[in-house]
Design an enzyme around this catalytic site. Structure first.
Site, short mmCIF file in Angstrom:
data_model
loop_
_atom_site.label_atom_id
_atom_site.label_comp_id
_atom_site.label_asym_id
_atom_site.label_seq_id
_atom_site.Cartn_x
_atom_site.Cartn_y
_atom_site.Cartn_z
CD GLU A 144 1.07 -4.17 -4.83
OE1 GLU A 144 0.50 -3.64 -5.91
OE2 GLU A 144 2.00 -4.75 -4.53
CG HIS A 184 7.46 -6.78 -5.65
ND1 HIS A 184 6.40 -6.37 -4.87
CD2 HIS A 184 7.11 -6.07 -6.88
CE1 HIS A 184 5.49 -5.51 -5.54
NE2 HIS A 184 5.86 -5.50 -6.80
CD GLU A 221 0.74 -7.24 -8.70
OE1 GLU A 221 1.53 -6.99 -9.57
OE2 GLU A 221 -0.14 -6.43 -8.32
NE ARG A 277 3.33 -7.06 -0.24
CZ ARG A 277 3.05 -6.78 -1.46
NH1 ARG A 277 2.48 -5.67 -1.96
NH2 ARG A 277 3.62 -7.68 -2.37
CE1 TYR A 330 -2.81 -0.60 -7.47
CE2 TYR A 330 -2.44 -2.78 -7.62
CZ TYR A 330 -2.15 -1.91 -7.08
OH TYR A 330 -0.81 -1.64 -6.35
CG ASN A 356 -1.22 -7.04 -4.73
OD1 ASN A 356 -1.20 -7.03 -3.38
ND2 ASN A 356 0.23 -6.95 -5.46
#
Ligand SMILES: *[C@@H]1O[C@H](CO)[C@@H](O)[C@H](O)[C@H]1NC(C)=O
Ligand SMILES: *[C@@H]1O[C@H](CO)[C@@H](O)[C@H](O)[C@H]1NC(C)=O
Ligand SMILES: *[C@@H]1O[C@H](CO)[C@@H](O)[C@H](O)[C@H]1NC(C)=O
Length: 504
Positions: free
Chosen positions: A411, A156, A201, A111, A344, A342
């Site tokens: 991600e 991005h 995002e 990606r 985290y 994504n």
């Protein structure tokens, strides 16, 4: 059957809690229990990067300026180590080095993002830059020659500066500019690219860029411009999706998929009030996901009510949350073939009776107070605590709210100082892969996992002080060698065995 599985997972969770409360190595037990668990055959593994963070070549071969070029040049004081990505890992000249390690890992896909100002220096098709297209043509062709599927992010963070000069994401014309840019990409690369991500995002460029003024374009308009930025992002996404389905899906063999990547934490209730979890999730994931993936469409009710009420209370004539017309609702609802996620970290939250934040602001509208558990392991990044069960919870939430849409995790990763013996990163990835296996056992539709990041790179306002790569890059070294960390070997074993059984 399902009952039994849930019981098993609950037991695991209890063991996890007991052991982690003792402060010992909480992972040994989970590891041995999960040893034989495999990912489905078709499950895909990859790594991720983005153009500004790795390419360098900031003014070469006709590339235009992006807002990150101008921001880092004009405001070095806003970057932790006063650095920029003018050169960085220099992938613009060293893609072959990247390809070599992508192959070494055995990845199914890679990606990466396309720099809009590299292919359209002013953001407009009239400025088309053939050299920019050629760079990405080479990247895509070389990946495919090596059986690696390209997954392309269109946007991005690196918006052409020229578009920001006319209002960027707050200008309604942004929708047309983006659609035009997306069409250029479909025309040139659509015969070879099967996975498209329109935006990466949106929360993470709209809030810092148009709310808190910590990212470019440094607009301080919390509760107003950041909401408009999200609104225009969702609409531009839907237009790019509809364009693909109308003109390119059949043309390119009915196999292409278009989605959007949303970052989200999962929230746990700090008290006994479970309704707070839904509120928190709607103010984060739901803001973008509800209009696109829910059956009802439109913004979540709680946003419409709360922001509407606060806006009137402030003496305004209309809500700061833009109204979505029925036409827009219909265009947006269902405008994605998968959800790019994504993940985290997570937080505990509680309801705030009398919010103290600025008026207006997201903080005042959302009325949630987020805290961490001191037992959670923290990465180098101050915001990043390892909470694997949050990923299982988040995937469960998506399954329940959005008709079990296909989720590609685009991600997930851990930051440190860049050391080669990165055992904490290995532990983090291992725990999150197990959390995904738990979610798959519960019927969640997860089909891919992506490590952020392939190589160490420019971590936005943290510069090079926080490293996420599976491969180390010494930014001062003339050849920018990509040096495998211990986690690269670990991830290679995961991909090869389709399981997390490695003893590394
Ligand atoms: C949020 O929670 C923390 C920790 O309990 C507390 O110190 C803080 O005052 C709370 N903030 C608000 C706005 O309630
Ligand atoms: C997973 O998502 C795909 C693509 O959206 C869909 O066709 C499939 O039915 C989903 N699977 C489940 C179990 O819901
Ligand atoms: C990075 O490269 C520079 C220049 O070659 C060298 O002086 C330095 O020691 C290297 N740093 C590390 C940590 O390897």
């Amino acid at each position: 059957m399902e009952g039994i599985k849930i019981e098993k997972i609950f037991l695991l969770f209890q063991i996890f809690c007991i052991i982690s409360n003792r402060g010992g190595n909480s992972y040994a037990v989970i590891e041995s229990v999960n040893e034989s668990r495999k990912f489905p055959d078709k499950f895909l593994f990859g790594t991720s990067t983005s153009a500004y963070q790795i390419e360098g070549g900031w003014n070469e071969d006709g590339k235009g300026l992006s807002i990150w070029d101008t921001f880092t040049h004009e405001h070095p004081e806003k970057i932790a180590d006063r650095s920029n990505a003018d050169v960085g890992p220099d992938s613009y000249h060293r893609f072959d080095d990247d390809l070599k390690i992508i192959k070494e890992l055995g990845s199914d896909f890679y990606r990466f993002s396309i720099s809009w100002p590299r292919v359209m220096p002013t953001g407009d098709i009239s400025s088309l830059n053939k050299a920019g297209l050629k760079y990405y043509d080479d990247v895509i062709n070389k990946l495919l020659e090596n059986n690696i599927e390209p997954m392309v992010t269109m946007f991005h963070y690196d918006l052409p500066q020229k578009l920001t000069d006319i209002g960027g994401f707050t200008n309604p014309l942004f929708l047309k500019y983006f659609e035009n840019y997306a069409e250029l990409l479909y025309i040139h690369f659509g015969d070879r690219v099967k996975y498209w991500i329109t935006f990466n995002e949106p929360f993470d460029y709209c809030h810092p860029g148009y709310g808190e003024a910590t990212y470019p374009p440094l607009i301080e308009s919390d509760g107003i411009a950041n909401y408009l930025c999200l609104d225009h992002t969702i609409k531009a996404h839907a237009m790019a999706y509809r364009l693909y389905r109308m003109k390119y899906y059949e043309k390119y063999g009915k196999i292409g998929k278009v989605g959007i990547t949303i970052s989200s934490r999962f929230y746990f209730s700090k008290s006994n009030d479970e309704s707070i979890v839904d509120r928190g999730m709607q103010f984060m994931l739901g803001w973008l996901a509800h209009p696109i993936y829910s059956k009802a469409g439109g913004y979540p009710e709680v946003l419409i009510e709360e922001i509407g009420r606060n806006s009137l209370g402030e003496g305004r004539a209309w809500s700061r949350l833009p109204t979505m017309s029925e036409d827009w609702k219909n265009l947006i609802r269902g405008s994605a073939d998968f959800l790019g996620l994504n993940y985290y970290t997570s937080r505990y939250i509680e309801y705030v009776e009398s919010p103290k934040g600025k008026s207006p602001s997201l903080e005042r509208d959302a009325r949630i107070n987020a805290t961490v558990d001191p037992q959670w392991k923290r990465a180098k990044s101050t915001w990043l605590y390892s909470v694997p069960r949050g990923l299982t919870g988040l995937l469960g939430f998506i399954k329940d709210q959005y008709s079990n849409v296909e989720v590609m995790i685009t991600e997930n990763g851990f930051s440190d100082d860049g050391q080669l013996n990165d055992d904490d990163r290995i532990q983090y990835i291992k725990d999150h892969l197990n959390a995904i296996l738990d979610a798959i056992d519960q019927g969640c539709n997860v089909t891919a996992y992506t490590v952020w990041s392939l190589i160490d790179n420019f971590e936005w306002v943290y510069g090079y002080t926080e490293r996420f790569g599976l491969y180390y890059v010494n930014m001062s070294s003339p050849n920018k060698e990509r040096i495998a960390k211990k986690s690269a070997k670990f991830y290679t074993d995961v991909i090869k065995s389709h399981s997390v059984s490695s003893n590394l």
